[in-house]
Design a protein around this motif. Sequence first.
Motif, mmCIF file in Angstrom:
data_model
loop_
_atom_site.group_PDB
_atom_site.id
_atom_site.type_symbol
_atom_site.label_atom_id
_atom_site.label_comp_id
_atom_site.label_asym_id
_atom_site.label_seq_id
_atom_site.Cartn_x
_atom_site.Cartn_y
_atom_site.Cartn_z
ATOM 1 N N ASP A 101 -61.999 78.172 39.535
ATOM 2 C CA ASP A 101 -62.341 77.068 39.988
ATOM 3 C C ASP A 101 -63.279 76.483 39.075
ATOM 4 O O ASP A 101 -63.595 75.720 38.755
ATOM 5 N N SER A 105 -63.672 73.665 37.045
ATOM 6 C CA SER A 105 -64.928 72.185 37.922
ATOM 7 C C SER A 105 -66.459 71.745 36.636
ATOM 8 O O SER A 105 -66.449 70.803 36.946
ATOM 9 N N ASP A 146 -53.839 74.606 42.495
ATOM 10 C CA ASP A 146 -54.469 73.670 43.280
ATOM 11 C C ASP A 146 -55.916 73.285 42.640
ATOM 12 O O ASP A 146 -55.977 72.909 43.161
ATOM 13 N N THR A 147 -56.394 74.317 41.680
ATOM 14 C CA THR A 147 -57.167 73.554 41.277
ATOM 15 C C THR A 147 -57.669 72.695 39.804
ATOM 16 O O THR A 147 -58.129 70.966 40.441
ATOM 17 N N ARG A 150 -57.122 69.859 43.249
ATOM 18 C CA ARG A 150 -58.622 69.868 43.953
ATOM 19 C C ARG A 150 -59.929 68.702 42.475
ATOM 20 O O ARG A 150 -60.561 68.106 42.430
ATOM 21 N N ARG A 151 -59.954 69.158 41.098
ATOM 22 C CA ARG A 151 -60.833 69.528 39.822
ATOM 23 C C ARG A 151 -60.138 67.851 39.179
ATOM 24 O O ARG A 151 -60.528 67.118 38.169
#
Length: 258
Positions: A101, A105, A146-147, A150-151
């Motif tokens: 992650d 990011s 998920d990453t 999220r990103r």
Amino acid sequence: MNWRSYVAVGDSFTEGMDDPYPEGGLYRGWADLVATRLAAEVGPDFRYANLAIRGRLFPGVVSEQVPVALAMRPDLISFAAGGNDVLRRNFDPVVLIERFDNVVSGLRETGADVILFRFAGSGLAKLPGQRIVAPRVEMLNQAVADTAERRGARLVDLNADEEFRNPLLWSVDRLHLSALGHRRVAAHVLNVLGVGCDEEWLLVPPRPEPSPWLAARAADLRWAGRYLAPWVKRRITGRSSGDLVTAKRPTLAPIEPS
């Protein structure tokens, strides 16, 4: 399209094993196929680098390739790492998932679009140690998804494609993709990017009929001697298949459109 440059980061999956160019010497793979298709859209100003090296574990990809990719400041980055790690005895999912992650990011903070992959776990079904490996692949795939959410990365979900259960999409070593497999991955990537591709890249021959039991066991023994035993030896001696390999396209440069 807004992409004028693309850098591919990762291990053998991104390097292109086992999809050799007809003239030999280098592997082509899905990333080169994607780059040539993008070059056909953009024109001679398009630039591409493939930094991936077979056998690299996640920490090696991050320490060796990510800084180089960031320095190139590309518009598009593909990041695929962790597949080799799930096969190691000392695999630590908590540490890898957190670092994954953080790395994504950092890539997104440059303003680049980032491509991530959920690996086709079905492709590892014939490898030994499935009780251990399968849950690890599932954890990694969930972390990637998920990453991506999220990103704001672009997710290529190979695990959702049932065609990757077809052995014809895999190399004889049962670990890397065949030329057919790489073309199918390239098609998925281009579809996620919203770029058209050759429809033939998604065509897959019917799955072969299962071999008789004795023939299958004989094939397993040949595979173990030719591929599994050398892999185990490298693990014991602390070596990697990529120890003497360098990136095939280490700098941003034009690539011929397909």
